[in-house]
Scaffold this motif. Structure first.
Motif, PDB file in Angstrom:
ATOM      1  N   LEU A  56       0.206  -1.117  -0.034  1.00  0.00           N
ATOM      2  CA  LEU A  56      -0.500   0.009   0.377  1.00  0.00           C
ATOM      3  C   LEU A  56       1.006   1.407  -0.373  1.00  0.00           C
ATOM      4  O   LEU A  56       0.804   2.140  -0.548  1.00  0.00           O
ATOM      5  CB  LEU A  56      -0.342  -0.356   0.941  1.00  0.00           C
ATOM      6  N   ASN A  96       2.365   1.827  -3.638  1.00  0.00           N
ATOM      7  CA  ASN A  96       1.447   2.610  -4.101  1.00  0.00           C
ATOM      8  C   ASN A  96       1.032   3.605  -4.061  1.00  0.00           C
ATOM      9  O   ASN A  96       0.938   5.062  -5.096  1.00  0.00           O
ATOM     10  CB  ASN A  96      -0.116   1.691  -4.730  1.00  0.00           C
ATOM     11  N   ALA A  97       1.153   4.220  -2.658  1.00  0.00           N
ATOM     12  CA  ALA A  97       0.521   5.575  -2.245  1.00  0.00           C
ATOM     13  C   ALA A  97       2.126   6.663  -2.703  1.00  0.00           C
ATOM     14  O   ALA A  97       1.654   7.663  -3.342  1.00  0.00           O
ATOM     15  CB  ALA A  97       0.649   5.136  -0.052  1.00  0.00           C
ATOM     16  N   CYS A 131       0.811  10.703  -2.764  1.00  0.00           N
ATOM     17  CA  CYS A 131      -0.702  10.865  -1.589  1.00  0.00           C
ATOM     18  C   CYS A 131       0.100  12.223  -0.608  1.00  0.00           C
ATOM     19  O   CYS A 131       1.264  11.904  -0.856  1.00  0.00           O
ATOM     20  CB  CYS A 131      -0.885   9.649  -1.192  1.00  0.00           C
ATOM     21  N   ASP A 167      -4.385  10.824  -3.123  1.00  0.00           N
ATOM     22  CA  ASP A 167      -6.089   9.964  -1.263  1.00  0.00           C
ATOM     23  C   ASP A 167      -7.207   9.443  -2.437  1.00  0.00           C
ATOM     24  O   ASP A 167      -7.715   8.174  -2.088  1.00  0.00           O
ATOM     25  CB  ASP A 167      -5.600  10.995  -0.772  1.00  0.00           C
ATOM     26  N   MET A 191      -6.460   6.091  -4.625  1.00  0.00           N
ATOM     27  CA  MET A 191      -6.308   4.910  -2.890  1.00  0.00           C
ATOM     28  C   MET A 191      -7.444   4.635  -2.283  1.00  0.00           C
ATOM     29  O   MET A 191      -7.396   3.164  -2.663  1.00  0.00           O
ATOM     30  CB  MET A 191      -5.480   5.360  -2.001  1.00  0.00           C
ATOM     31  N   GLN A 220      -7.802   1.149  -4.814  1.00  0.00           N
ATOM     32  CA  GLN A 220      -7.179   0.263  -4.373  1.00  0.00           C
ATOM     33  C   GLN A 220      -7.961  -1.388  -3.302  1.00  0.00           C
ATOM     34  O   GLN A 220      -9.034  -0.479  -3.444  1.00  0.00           O
ATOM     35  CB  GLN A 220      -6.988   0.767  -3.038  1.00  0.00           C
TER      36      GLN A 220
END
Length: 253
Positions: A151, A154-155, A160, A170, A173, A177
């Protein structure tokens, strides 16, 4: 206060019992921290509902793990001594990136506690506690750390926020996600389609009206005569007249 001894207590060292009480309190503090993060992301000025559900679900799992440790102590004949639950130190986690980092640090700390408790069980000749801690608690925590690492990767790709400015990453996600969308309530991959009514099946009524003499041909079969009845679909008719010409040709033959 002095506690009475239990009749079921056997090979349960006091040091391991005290360590279990300490780890149980740490699990409750972790659940409190994750619940605080889940409530933060559910506020109107943040509005990340899937992220909020994810952290609230993880808080519930940590609370269940603490209850499982309490039950294990009771089964071994021990007594749980309550600890003071500290206020969660996560007020600075005002962005998704910071919240994921806080959760990862907390789970890494919990794994260190469980590893120390595992070594303490081995040192005090308590193999049952060591096996239980290794299988039921250390393994799931390692999987959660791997999940938080994915996570966080990917952020960072989506840039983010780290300061609570609620960036577009954000929102992506929260909406895209997989762990946030389907981690709490997984969607079923297969759906049953309703069967069509019997009246819509062409040829079904004609098959049920077969003469009695046809039943003798299926006496040696495995299933009944009606097992070979299937619904057939009607073929579309051609508008260019080829179907009518073909019919006339067959009649001429």
């Amino acid at each position: 206060r002095p506690l009475p001894g239990s009749r079921v207590r056997q090979s349960f060292p006091p040091a391991v019992e005290e360590g279990l009480c300490g780890v149980t309190g740490a699990l409750l503090e972790l659940a409190y921290c994750l619940q605080a993060l889940g409530e933060y992301f559910d506020q109107s000025h943040v509005a990340l509902p899937n992220v909020s559900k994810f952290f609230l679900h993880q808080a519930l799992e940590e609370r269940k793990a603490a209850e499982a440790l309490m039950k294990y102590q009771q089964e071994r004949g021990g007594h749980y001594c309550s600890k003071t639950i500290q206020k969660p130190n996560c007020e600075y986690a005002v962005g998704l990136m910071k919240a994921l980092e806080v959760a990862m640090v907390q789970w890494k700390t919990m794994i260190r506690y469980f590893e120390e408790l595992y070594a303490l069980s081995i040192e005090n000749a308590d193999p049952h506690s060591a096996s239980t801690i290794k299988k039921q608690f250390i393994g799931p925590k390692i999987q959660k750390i791997k999940l938080m690492g994915d996570l966080l990767t990917n952020a960072r790709r989506l840039d983010c926020s780290q300061d609570g400015r609620n960036s577009l990453g954000d929102y992506f996600m929260d909406r895209l996600q997989k762990e946030f969308r389907t981690g709490i309530e997984p969607e079923s991959s297969q759906h049953c389609s309703p069967c069509p009514p019997l009246q819509q099946c062409t040829g079904a009524a004609e098959g049920l009206k077969r003469p009695q003499r046809e039943s003798s041909q299926h006496r040696n079969g495995i299933g009944p005569i009606y097992a070979t009845i299937h619904c057939t679909t009607t073929l579309p008719q051609c508008n260019d007249g080829t179907g009518a010409k073909a019919k006339q040709g067959r009649e001429g033959l």
